[in-house]
Design a protein around this motif. Structure first.
Motif, mmCIF file in Angstrom:
data_model
loop_
_atom_site.group_PDB
_atom_site.id
_atom_site.type_symbol
_atom_site.label_atom_id
_atom_site.label_comp_id
_atom_site.label_asym_id
_atom_site.label_seq_id
_atom_site.Cartn_x
_atom_site.Cartn_y
_atom_site.Cartn_z
ATOM 1 N N MET A 1 0.889 -1.133 -0.117
ATOM 2 C CA MET A 1 0.040 -0.210 0.028
ATOM 3 C C MET A 1 0.798 1.188 0.291
ATOM 4 O O MET A 1 1.978 1.225 0.663
ATOM 5 N N LEU A 2 0.425 2.231 -0.660
ATOM 6 C CA LEU A 2 1.083 3.502 -0.858
ATOM 7 C C LEU A 2 0.264 4.611 -0.264
ATOM 8 O O LEU A 2 -0.760 4.799 -0.427
ATOM 9 N N VAL A 3 1.097 5.317 0.704
ATOM 10 C CA VAL A 3 0.314 6.344 1.591
ATOM 11 C C VAL A 3 1.365 7.667 1.594
ATOM 12 O O VAL A 3 2.497 7.642 1.683
ATOM 13 N N ARG A 4 0.702 8.808 1.460
ATOM 14 C CA ARG A 4 1.149 10.142 1.600
ATOM 15 C C ARG A 4 1.706 10.110 3.312
ATOM 16 O O ARG A 4 0.963 9.700 4.176
ATOM 17 N N LEU A 5 2.856 11.062 3.386
ATOM 18 C CA LEU A 5 3.194 11.240 4.805
ATOM 19 C C LEU A 5 1.747 11.991 5.481
ATOM 20 O O LEU A 5 1.824 11.527 6.535
#
Length: 172
Positions: A1-5
């Motif tokens: 999964m890719l998540v923004r800071l």
């Protein structure tokens, strides 16, 4: 999964993981002091975390562990203060109009060669494309081990200046 800071629920632990991965990935190993080590880290990541948190992405493992990150800037020419921080930032300033965004990406050892770095790069590229940017770039060493990775990821516009290599990816 890719998540923004900016969307990470545990902001501080995510930044600690970013720092850990950074030092596992950098070629520099020796520092005269803890202060020098911290300054080195701030030079290469501090601006992005403070000024462009929506352009800092994390790759998370199945258990939620941070296994990679990307720091980015969508306006290289406009990041004047970044040019004062990162050595030789402006060496390729004449290429910023065609490739205005730039990035740095690192993946935790043991998770490399599984498409994680490519997923981070492609996600940031899609974000840049959605913002109408024509391209993105990175600067690395001419003989750096990451050059083939970036070439496979579509960074085909190359310019060499001394030991530095500019690699650009068109988004149009």
């Amino acid at each position: 999964m890719l998540v923004r800071l900016s969307a990470m629920p545990k902001h501080e632990s995510a930044l600690a993981a970013l720092e850990e991965i950074f030092f596992l990935s950098t070629l520099r190993r020796d520092f005269a002091s803890a202060e020098e080590r911290a300054a080195f880290f701030r030079t290469w990541t501090g601006w992005y975390v403070e000024r462009a948190p929506d352009d800092v992405w994390f790759a998370l493992g199945d258990d939620g562990t941070v296994i990679g990150y990307l720091t980015g800037c969508k306006d290289s020419a406009g990041a004047v203060d970044l040019a004062r921080t990162i050595p030789k930032y402006d060496v390729f300033a004449d290429r910023f109009a065609a490739f205005p965004a730039h990035l740095h990406v690192n993946v935790r050892p043991g998770f490399r060669d599984h498409g994680i770095g490519r997923a981070l790069v492609d996600r940031f590229a899609e974000d840049c494309r959605a913002d109408g940017l024509p391209g993105l770039h990175l600067v690395t060493g001419v003989f750096a081990r990451n050059v083939p990775f970036y070439q496979r990821a579509g960074f085909t516009a190359a310019t060499q200046r001394g030991p530095l290599l500019f690699l650009g990816r068109r988004l149009g």
